[in-house]
Design a protein around this motif. Structure first.
Motif, PDB file in Angstrom:
ATOM      1  N   ALA A 171       0.852  -1.186   0.000  1.00 39.65           N
ATOM      2  CA  ALA A 171       0.000   0.000   0.000  1.00 39.65           C
ATOM      3  C   ALA A 171       0.890   1.240   0.000  1.00 39.65           C
ATOM      4  CB  ALA A 171      -0.913   0.005   1.217  1.00 39.65           C
ATOM      5  N   ARG A 172       0.552   2.202  -0.850  1.00 38.95           N
ATOM      6  CA  ARG A 172       1.354   3.413  -0.970  1.00 38.95           C
ATOM      7  C   ARG A 172       0.733   4.592  -0.235  1.00 38.95           C
ATOM      8  NH1 ARG A 172       1.320   0.167  -5.096  1.00 38.95           N
ATOM      9  NH2 ARG A 172       3.258  -0.379  -6.181  1.00 38.95           N
ATOM     10  N   THR A 173      -0.524   4.447   0.180  1.00 38.97           N
ATOM     11  CA  THR A 173      -1.208   5.502   0.930  1.00 38.97           C
ATOM     12  C   THR A 173      -1.950   4.875   2.107  1.00 38.97           C
ATOM     13  OG1 THR A 173      -3.331   5.352  -0.225  1.00 38.97           O
ATOM     14  CG2 THR A 173      -1.611   6.728  -1.241  1.00 38.97           C
ATOM     15  N   GLY A 174      -2.349   5.723   3.049  1.00 40.24           N
ATOM     16  CA  GLY A 174      -3.109   5.221   4.176  1.00 40.24           C
ATOM     17  C   GLY A 174      -4.446   4.637   3.761  1.00 40.24           C
ATOM     18  N   SER A 175      -5.079   5.248   2.772  1.00 40.54           N
ATOM     19  CA  SER A 175      -6.383   4.759   2.296  1.00 40.54           C
ATOM     20  C   SER A 175      -6.252   3.380   1.654  1.00 40.54           C
ATOM     21  CB  SER A 175      -6.987   5.750   1.304  1.00 40.54           C
ATOM     22  OG  SER A 175      -7.235   6.998   1.925  1.00 40.54           O
ATOM     23  N   GLN A 176      -5.200   3.189   0.861  1.00 35.66           N
ATOM     24  CA  GLN A 176      -4.965   1.872   0.249  1.00 35.66           C
ATOM     25  C   GLN A 176      -4.740   0.816   1.335  1.00 35.66           C
ATOM     26  OE1 GLN A 176      -1.681   2.202  -2.482  1.00 35.66           O
ATOM     27  NE2 GLN A 176      -2.830   3.410  -3.981  1.00 35.66           N
ATOM     28  N   ALA A 177      -4.014   1.182   2.380  1.00 36.91           N
ATOM     29  CA  ALA A 177      -3.746   0.246   3.471  1.00 36.91           C
ATOM     30  C   ALA A 177      -5.046  -0.190   4.141  1.00 36.91           C
ATOM     31  CB  ALA A 177      -2.820   0.900   4.500  1.00 36.91           C
ATOM     32  N   ILE A 178      -5.936   0.757   4.387  1.00 32.85           N
ATOM     33  CA  ILE A 178      -7.215   0.440   5.015  1.00 32.85           C
ATOM     34  C   ILE A 178      -8.025  -0.508   4.142  1.00 32.85           C
ATOM     35  CG2 ILE A 178      -9.449   1.432   5.686  1.00 32.85           C
ATOM     36  CD1 ILE A 178      -7.815   3.928   6.610  1.00 32.85           C
ATOM     37  N   ASP A 179      -8.061  -0.243   2.853  1.00 36.09           N
ATOM     38  CA  ASP A 179      -8.806  -1.112   1.923  1.00 36.09           C
ATOM     39  C   ASP A 179      -8.262  -2.534   1.951  1.00 36.09           C
ATOM     40  OD1 ASP A 179     -10.447   0.950   1.159  1.00 36.09           O
ATOM     41  OD2 ASP A 179      -9.292   1.450  -0.644  1.00 36.09           O
ATOM     42  N   LEU A 180      -6.928  -2.668   1.917  1.00 34.29           N
ATOM     43  CA  LEU A 180      -6.313  -4.002   1.906  1.00 34.29           C
ATOM     44  C   LEU A 180      -6.570  -4.738   3.220  1.00 34.29           C
ATOM     45  CD1 LEU A 180      -2.877  -3.402   0.143  1.00 34.29           C
ATOM     46  CD2 LEU A 180      -4.648  -5.003  -0.574  1.00 34.29           C
ATOM     47  N   LEU A 181      -6.455  -4.033   4.327  1.00 37.02           N
ATOM     48  CA  LEU A 181      -6.649  -4.672   5.633  1.00 37.02           C
ATOM     49  C   LEU A 181      -8.095  -5.111   5.846  1.00 37.02           C
ATOM     50  CD1 LEU A 181      -4.382  -2.323   7.755  1.00 37.02           C
ATOM     51  CD2 LEU A 181      -4.073  -4.788   7.504  1.00 37.02           C
ATOM     52  N   LYS A 182      -9.031  -4.423   5.202  1.00 32.66           N
ATOM     53  CA  LYS A 182     -10.434  -4.805   5.326  1.00 32.66           C
ATOM     54  C   LYS A 182     -10.787  -5.991   4.427  1.00 32.66           C
ATOM     55  CE  LYS A 182     -12.379  -0.384   6.853  1.00 32.66           C
ATOM     56  NZ  LYS A 182     -13.254   0.767   6.514  1.00 32.66           N
ATOM     57  N   LYS A 183     -10.039  -6.133   3.329  1.00 33.99           N
ATOM     58  CA  LYS A 183     -10.354  -7.176   2.356  1.00 33.99           C
ATOM     59  C   LYS A 183      -9.581  -8.469   2.577  1.00 33.99           C
ATOM     60  CE  LYS A 183     -11.383  -3.908  -1.401  1.00 33.99           C
ATOM     61  NZ  LYS A 183     -10.882  -3.386  -2.711  1.00 33.99           N
ATOM     62  N   GLU A 184      -8.331  -8.352   3.063  1.00 31.42           N
ATOM     63  CA  GLU A 184      -7.461  -9.516   3.145  1.00 31.42           C
ATOM     64  C   GLU A 184      -6.894  -9.699   4.548  1.00 31.42           C
ATOM     65  OE1 GLU A 184      -4.570  -9.891  -0.015  1.00 31.42           O
ATOM     66  OE2 GLU A 184      -5.638  -8.385  -1.205  1.00 31.42           O
ATOM     67  N   LYS A 185      -6.398 -10.893   4.793  1.00 31.75           N
ATOM     68  CA  LYS A 185      -5.788 -11.207   6.090  1.00 31.75           C
ATOM     69  C   LYS A 185      -4.273 -11.233   5.938  1.00 31.75           C
ATOM     70  CE  LYS A 185      -5.523 -14.823   9.626  1.00 31.75           C
ATOM     71  NZ  LYS A 185      -5.338 -13.844  10.691  1.00 31.75           N
ATOM     72  N   PHE A 186      -3.588 -10.512   6.814  1.00 33.53           N
ATOM     73  CA  PHE A 186      -2.131 -10.484   6.830  1.00 33.53           C
ATOM     74  C   PHE A 186      -1.637 -10.880   8.218  1.00 33.53           C
ATOM     75  CE2 PHE A 186      -3.480  -7.508   3.590  1.00 33.53           C
ATOM     76  CZ  PHE A 186      -2.662  -7.813   2.521  1.00 33.53           C
ATOM     77  N   ASP A 187      -0.440 -11.449   8.257  1.00 34.21           N
ATOM     78  CA  ASP A 187       0.147 -11.857   9.534  1.00 34.21           C
ATOM     79  C   ASP A 187       1.055 -10.786  10.122  1.00 34.21           C
ATOM     80  OD1 ASP A 187      -0.844 -14.702   9.521  1.00 34.21           O
ATOM     81  OD2 ASP A 187       0.333 -14.728   7.672  1.00 34.21           O
ATOM     82  N   LEU A 188       1.726 -10.049   9.250  1.00 37.61           N
ATOM     83  CA  LEU A 188       2.697  -9.051   9.685  1.00 37.61           C
ATOM     84  C   LEU A 188       2.585  -7.842   8.779  1.00 37.61           C
ATOM     85  CD1 LEU A 188       5.328  -8.169  11.258  1.00 37.61           C
ATOM     86  CD2 LEU A 188       6.622  -9.410   9.497  1.00 37.61           C
ATOM     87  N   MET A 189       2.658  -6.647   9.360  1.00 33.83           N
ATOM     88  CA  MET A 189       2.678  -5.461   8.500  1.00 33.83           C
ATOM     89  C   MET A 189       3.741  -4.476   8.949  1.00 33.83           C
ATOM     90  SD  MET A 189      -0.753  -3.238   9.312  1.00 33.83           S
ATOM     91  CE  MET A 189      -1.171  -2.604  10.927  1.00 33.83           C
ATOM     92  N   PHE A 190       4.404  -3.880   7.943  1.00 38.49           N
ATOM     93  CA  PHE A 190       5.361  -2.803   8.153  1.00 38.49           C
ATOM     94  C   PHE A 190       4.638  -1.511   7.804  1.00 38.49           C
ATOM     95  CE2 PHE A 190       7.972  -6.511   7.413  1.00 38.49           C
ATOM     96  CZ  PHE A 190       8.982  -6.372   8.366  1.00 38.49           C
ATOM     97  N   LEU A 191       4.537  -0.615   8.774  1.00 42.01           N
ATOM     98  CA  LEU A 191       3.712   0.578   8.611  1.00 42.01           C
ATOM     99  C   LEU A 191       4.514   1.855   8.794  1.00 42.01           C
ATOM    100  CD1 LEU A 191       0.846   1.864   8.391  1.00 42.01           C
ATOM    101  CD2 LEU A 191       0.643   1.565  10.870  1.00 42.01           C
TER     102      LEU A 191
END
Length: 246
Positions: free
Chosen positions: A37-57
């Motif tokens: 994700a390149r923006t905060g909005s993209q990050a929110i969309d991805l986190l709502k749609k998919e499951k991740f184990d680790l994120m670098f923010l």
């Protein structure tokens, strides 16, 4: 065949920083970059749609900041590592549960230490998720001066009263917190910790032996790096004997 166990989300607006993360992650085959994700909005969309184990923010992002991302997503976040060029967010990072804080520019060695910590948190998260509902998270959070620390139960060896404060002896060193030992005894789960003396409380899982002394007194031994031995108060002897089925 893909051997990755953990799916990683990289939230970073700068191309060099994204490329460095991906390069360093190549040495960790257990991890796979599953989203960028390149923006905060993209990050929110991805986190709502998919499951991740680790994120670098990253914290300073276009559209929404990293902290705003966390506020909007709320609970059930992946294990979190902040990546930023600014030190002033360190305390806030640990307050929201980050397992590490990578201050740019960071070295490969520093990144490796971060990944070891993240892997440890992922393994403990798996254990925590397998526990029956209502059982405590195996991580203890406390203040030492101006910093908030998170210590895994397995890494908290024993606690010592020090006047109106307490010292926590851990795998990574000793910390002092402005809490009485009696208050910590109430906070920590009795399934993992045992009061053995008015001045001491120990991690049950690290007690390796107990030795009787003259007059009915006991000393217990811990299987930590220092092979610590501690006295047992008379009123706590029965609890210690219970560790050995007596």
């Amino acid at each position: 065949m893909n051997s990755a166990l953990y799916k990683v989300l990289v939230i970073e607006d700068e191309v060099p920083a994204r490329d460095l993360l991906r390069k360093f992650l190549e040495d960790w085959p257990q991890f796979e970059v599953g989203g960028i994700a390149r923006t905060g909005s993209q990050a929110i969309d991805l986190l709502k749609k998919e499951k991740f184990d680790l994120m670098f923010l990253d914290i300073n992002l276009p559209e929404k900041t990293g902290l705003q991302v966390l506020e909007e997503i709320g609970e059930n976040l992946p294990v979190l590592v902040f990546t930023t060029a600014y030190r002033e967010h360190t305390l806030k990072a640990f307050e929201v549960g980050a397992c590490d804080y990578l201050l740019k520019p960071y070295t490969k060695e520093r990144f490796s230490a971060c990944m070891e910590r993240a892997l440890h948190h992922l393994q403990l998260k798996s254990i925590s998720n397998s526990r029956p509902s209502g059982e405590p998270d195996p991580v203890f959070v406390f203040r030492d001066g101006g910093l908030i620390h998170r210590v895994l139960y397995a890494d908290l060896y024993y606690l010592t009263a020090n006047g109106k404060r307490s010292v926590l002896h851990t795998k990574d060193g000793d910390y002092e917190t402005a809490k009485l030992l009696g208050d910590l005894e109430k906070e920590l789960p009795k399934t993992d910790f045992l009061r053995i003396h008015r001045k001491h409380m120990v991690n049950r899982n690290l007690v390796s032996a107990a030795k009787s002394q003259a007059g009915g007194a006991y000393t217990i031994y811990l299987k930590d790096e220092d092979e610590t031995n501690l006295p047992v108060g008379r009123e706590f002897v029965d609890g210690v004997k219970g560790l050995f089925g007596k």
